[in-house]
Write a protein that holds these residues in place. Structure first.
Motif, PDB file in Angstrom:
ATOM      1  N   SER A 149      -6.898   0.806  -3.563  1.00  0.00           N
ATOM      2  CA  SER A 149      -7.161  -0.637  -3.466  1.00  0.00           C
ATOM      3  C   SER A 149      -7.480  -1.038  -2.035  1.00  0.00           C
ATOM      4  O   SER A 149      -7.118  -0.342  -1.077  1.00  0.00           O
TER       5      SER A 149
ATOM      6  N   GLY B  29       5.650 -10.823  -3.596  1.00  0.00           N
ATOM      7  CA  GLY B  29       4.955 -10.499  -2.336  1.00  0.00           C
ATOM      8  C   GLY B  29       3.572 -11.114  -2.229  1.00  0.00           C
ATOM      9  O   GLY B  29       3.249 -11.813  -1.262  1.00  0.00           O
TER      10      GLY B  29
ATOM     11  N   ASP C 267       2.727  -2.992 -13.070  1.00  0.00           N
ATOM     12  CA  ASP C 267       3.650  -1.974 -13.553  1.00  0.00           C
ATOM     13  C   ASP C 267       5.054  -2.377 -13.082  1.00  0.00           C
ATOM     14  O   ASP C 267       5.439  -2.110 -11.939  1.00  0.00           O
TER      15      ASP C 267
ATOM     16  N   LEU D  42      -2.902 -11.359  -9.895  1.00  0.00           N
ATOM     17  CA  LEU D  42      -1.970 -10.642  -9.022  1.00  0.00           C
ATOM     18  C   LEU D  42      -1.122 -11.545  -8.142  1.00  0.00           C
ATOM     19  O   LEU D  42       0.011 -11.213  -7.820  1.00  0.00           O
TER      20      LEU D  42
ATOM     21  N   GLY E 260      10.401  -3.897  -5.248  1.00  0.00           N
ATOM     22  CA  GLY E 260       9.517  -5.077  -5.308  1.00  0.00           C
ATOM     23  C   GLY E 260      10.176  -6.249  -6.005  1.00  0.00           C
ATOM     24  O   GLY E 260      11.015  -6.066  -6.889  1.00  0.00           O
TER      25      GLY E 260
ATOM     26  N   ALA F 100       0.851  -1.204   0.000  1.00  0.00           N
ATOM     27  CA  ALA F 100       0.000   0.000   0.000  1.00  0.00           C
ATOM     28  C   ALA F 100       0.882   1.249   0.000  1.00  0.00           C
ATOM     29  O   ALA F 100       0.626   2.213  -0.738  1.00  0.00           O
TER      30      ALA F 100
ATOM     31  N   ARG G 243       3.410  -8.606 -12.391  1.00  0.00           N
ATOM     32  CA  ARG G 243       3.420  -7.196 -12.002  1.00  0.00           C
ATOM     33  C   ARG G 243       2.545  -6.422 -12.963  1.00  0.00           C
ATOM     34  O   ARG G 243       2.560  -6.673 -14.169  1.00  0.00           O
TER      35      ARG G 243
ATOM     36  N   PHE H  30      -7.035  -4.596   0.178  1.00  0.00           N
ATOM     37  CA  PHE H  30      -6.586  -5.995   0.290  1.00  0.00           C
ATOM     38  C   PHE H  30      -7.049  -6.480   1.654  1.00  0.00           C
ATOM     39  O   PHE H  30      -6.817  -5.833   2.667  1.00  0.00           O
TER      40      PHE H  30
ATOM     41  N   GLY I  20      -4.140   2.078  -7.700  1.00  0.00           N
ATOM     42  CA  GLY I  20      -5.216   1.134  -8.055  1.00  0.00           C
ATOM     43  C   GLY I  20      -4.782   0.158  -9.143  1.00  0.00           C
ATOM     44  O   GLY I  20      -3.682   0.276  -9.701  1.00  0.00           O
ATOM     45  N   ILE I  21      -5.643  -0.801  -9.405  1.00  0.00           N
ATOM     46  CA  ILE I  21      -5.294  -1.865 -10.362  1.00  0.00           C
ATOM     47  C   ILE I  21      -6.476  -2.079 -11.308  1.00  0.00           C
ATOM     48  O   ILE I  21      -7.620  -2.135 -10.865  1.00  0.00           O
TER      49      ILE I  21
ATOM     50  N   ARG J 225       3.995   1.418  -1.105  1.00  0.00           N
ATOM     51  CA  ARG J 225       4.761   1.500  -2.357  1.00  0.00           C
ATOM     52  C   ARG J 225       3.913   1.935  -3.544  1.00  0.00           C
ATOM     53  O   ARG J 225       4.414   2.555  -4.475  1.00  0.00           O
TER      54      ARG J 225
ATOM     55  N   ASP K 135      -5.877   1.659   0.607  1.00  0.00           N
ATOM     56  CA  ASP K 135      -5.009   2.785   0.231  1.00  0.00           C
ATOM     57  C   ASP K 135      -5.718   3.662  -0.792  1.00  0.00           C
ATOM     58  O   ASP K 135      -6.743   3.270  -1.358  1.00  0.00           O
TER      59      ASP K 135
HETATM   60  P1  ADP Z   1       5.722  -6.469  -6.159  1.00  0.00           P
HETATM   61  O1  ADP Z   1       6.954  -6.843  -5.464  1.00  0.00           O
HETATM   62  O2  ADP Z   1       5.935  -6.183  -7.607  1.00  0.00           O
HETATM   63  O3  ADP Z   1       4.965  -5.415  -5.456  1.00  0.00           O
HETATM   64  P2  ADP Z   1       3.551  -8.186  -5.405  1.00  0.00           P
HETATM   65  O4  ADP Z   1       3.372  -9.623  -5.606  1.00  0.00           O
HETATM   66  O5  ADP Z   1       3.560  -7.677  -4.024  1.00  0.00           O
HETATM   67  O6  ADP Z   1       4.856  -7.797  -6.189  1.00  0.00           O
HETATM   68  O7  ADP Z   1       2.389  -7.442  -6.187  1.00  0.00           O
HETATM   69  C1  ADP Z   1       2.119  -7.814  -7.502  1.00  0.00           C
HETATM   70  C2  ADP Z   1       1.634  -6.616  -8.299  1.00  0.00           C
HETATM   71  O8  ADP Z   1       0.375  -6.198  -7.785  1.00  0.00           O
HETATM   72  C3  ADP Z   1       2.513  -5.418  -8.137  1.00  0.00           C
HETATM   73  O9  ADP Z   1       3.550  -5.425  -9.093  1.00  0.00           O
HETATM   74  C4  ADP Z   1       1.557  -4.268  -8.346  1.00  0.00           C
HETATM   75  O10 ADP Z   1       1.450  -3.987  -9.717  1.00  0.00           O
HETATM   76  C5  ADP Z   1       0.246  -4.788  -7.851  1.00  0.00           C
HETATM   77  N1  ADP Z   1      -0.089  -4.297  -6.494  1.00  0.00           N
HETATM   78  C6  ADP Z   1       0.118  -4.920  -5.322  1.00  0.00           C
HETATM   79  N2  ADP Z   1      -0.361  -4.202  -4.287  1.00  0.00           N
HETATM   80  C7  ADP Z   1      -0.874  -3.081  -4.835  1.00  0.00           C
HETATM   81  C8  ADP Z   1      -1.510  -1.908  -4.310  1.00  0.00           C
HETATM   82  N3  ADP Z   1      -1.730  -1.756  -3.004  1.00  0.00           N
HETATM   83  N4  ADP Z   1      -1.908  -0.965  -5.169  1.00  0.00           N
HETATM   84  C9  ADP Z   1      -1.711  -1.104  -6.497  1.00  0.00           C
HETATM   85  N5  ADP Z   1      -1.113  -2.156  -7.059  1.00  0.00           N
HETATM   86  C10 ADP Z   1      -0.698  -3.149  -6.246  1.00  0.00           C
END
Ligand code: ADP
Length: 449
Positions: free
Chosen positions: A426, A401, A388, A380, A397, A339, A386, A428, A371-372, A341, A367
């Motif tokens: 988003s 995660g 982005d 995800l 990252g 959140a 990823r 979670f 957003g996604i 990052r 957060d």
């Molecule tokens: P990363 O290390 O790239 O963050 P994660 O497995 O934690 O890898 O997350 C996968 C992808 O999900 C991320 O690359 C990002 O694009 C998206 N993501 C995760 N959490 C968020 C969030 N809170 N807001 C927006 N995008 C998210």
């Protein structure tokens, strides 16, 4: 022989008795004088013949009835004949029943096989198949027996396979009507008969493809920082750098090293999650301790660039969660740091705990970040997925995660919910089942954990 002698002796005895009775009758009846013996003997033979004929008829009737039991019981050669036939029939029935049982056992053993078994006659007509084969080839076991397999399974590769004289290795067929990938082996036996063995390899191939992708991804993820590091090492050894340039290069090298360290750490965490037994539900972890740690990590990463909100400690003080402290910590921290990052400076992040009326416990991170898009949501939690890539790498990252979070969530019989709207933020959520939650006093927590 015995039967012929017996019947002849019976006939002679009847004749003798008839002759004796006829002679005696001749003494009393004047019109029989001289003929009594002959008449009596003839009548005796006739009666014996009729009696034998009747018995033979009864035995024949019983045999015609098709019953193996219920043979006529007589103390005579006919009786013995009927008894012996009855015994032979019963033995035949027993042998037949044993044979049928053996066949039934054999077929149920093939039925229990995890592989498909299909038997074809010389004209490629189905003579038998187990339910797995029926499922693999989309057959109806009642309707399709006796049908030509090539009329039902028209896949060219399969038809070609049936035409091959010998086949040493199983062939993989993508069987689209039922979305399967089958490994199929055809064996010839008997006179033009064929045995078709099929195995569902969909999952195995998918797992192999995933493993290949995973290895390729890991190699790529490690190669990138290594290439950067090599470049810097070469620069440092070939160019005279002033202090400012040297410290800048060293800073960048440290950044790349950290990136590799986090990647290796996440890979080890994943390997550990996959290779260790599920955490038992009898170890209780203090939610307040977990949240305090999550808060420390999130604030450390945010460095006051965001407005962070956490539950007041007294709200969660008495709550215990069943599971592994390390795993729960890692999953919750991952969501909170994500959140941070993925939320631009000045954004707001809320970490919330809620105990639902049904007893479920909800850990939620909201957060107001980037957003996604909807289409990314189902993917995800895949490793290295990823939305982005550059933003993920910029913020340290690894792309692992959320797959760590997913594993931890599954191992704690919980579920992960994700809601997001591009540009708005988003949510979670980890929803723990009621059985994983308990309330106690703070003192008791300290003693138990
Ligand atoms: P990363 O290390 O790239 O963050 P994660 O497995 O934690 O890898 O997350 C996968 C992808 O999900 C991320 O690359 C990002 O694009 C998206 N993501 C995760 N959490 C968020 C969030 N809170 N807001 C927006 N995008 C998210």
């Amino acid at each position: 022989m015995y039967f012929i002698f017996g019947r002849t002796a019976f006939c002679l005895a009847a004749m003798a008795v008839g002759a004796l009775l006829g002679s005696l009758a001749g003494l009393w009846l004047p019109w029989l004088q001289g003929w009594g013996g002959w008449v009596g003997a003839t009548l005796g033979v006739l009666l014996a013949g009729v009696r034998d004929g009747l018995r033979g008829h009864q035995v024949l009737e019983w045999l015609r009835s098709g019953n193996s039991t219920g043979a006529p019981r007589w103390r005579s050669a006919w009786g013995e004949l009927a008894y012996r036939i009855e015994r032979a029939l019963l033995q035949r029935d027993k042998a037949l029943a044993a044979e049928q049982q053996r066949l039934a056992d054999f077929l149920s053993a093939i039925e229990a096989s995890p592989n498909g078994v299909l038997l074809l006659d010389g004209k490629e007509q189905i003579t038998w198949c187990n339910s797995v084969a029926a499922e693999h080839f989309g057959l109806d076991r009642q309707r399709d027996i006796g049908q030509r397999i090539t009329n039902l399974v028209r896949l060219p590769a399969f038809v070609e396979l049936l035409q091959m004289a010998t086949q040493d290795e199983p062939v993989t067929l993508a069987y689209h009507p039922v979305e399967l990938t089958l490994s199929v082996l055809v064996r010839h036996y008997g006179q033009g008969l064929r045995l078709v063995l099929s195995q569902d390899v969909t999952e195995r191939l998918r797992a192999e493809a995933m493993r290949r992708d995973f290895v390729a991804n890991v190699s790529h993820e490690i190669r990138t920082p290594l290439t950067v590091l090599t470049g810097f090492v070469e620069t440092m050894s070939s160019l005279p750098l002033d202090d400012a340039a040297r410290s800048r290069v060293l800073g960048l090298m440290t950044q790349q090293t950290r990136r590799m360290q986090s990647l290796v750490a996440d890979l080890l965490t994943l390997a550990q999650l996959e290779g260790s037994p599920r955490p038992t539900a009898d170890r209780w972890v203090s939610l307040a301790d977990l949240l305090a740690q999550v808060e420390a990590e999130a604030r450390g990463l945010s460095r006051e660039r965001h407005a962070l909100h956490f539950p007041a400690l007294d709200e969660v003080e008495q709550i215990l969660l069943a599971g592994s402290q390390g795993e729960l910590q890692s999953a919750m921290t991952n969501l909170a740091t994500n959140a941070v990052r993925y939320t631009p400076e000045g954004g707001r992040i809320d970490v919330v705990w809620q105990t639902r009326s049904g007893g479920e416990g909800v850990f939620e991170v909201r957060d107001t970040g980037v957003g996604i898009e909807r289409q990314h949501l189902p993917r995800l939690t895949e490793r290295f997925y990823r939305v982005d890539g550059s933003r993920s790498r910029e913020t340290g990252g690894t792309g692992l995660g959320l797959s760590i979070v997913k594993h931890v969530v599954q191992r704690h019989s919980a579920r992960l919910e994700i809601e997001s709207e591009p540009g708005r933020g988003s949510v979670f959520r980890i929803v723990f089942p009621a059985a994983r939650l308990r309330r106690t006093t703070r003192g008791a927590v300290a003693r138990e954990v």
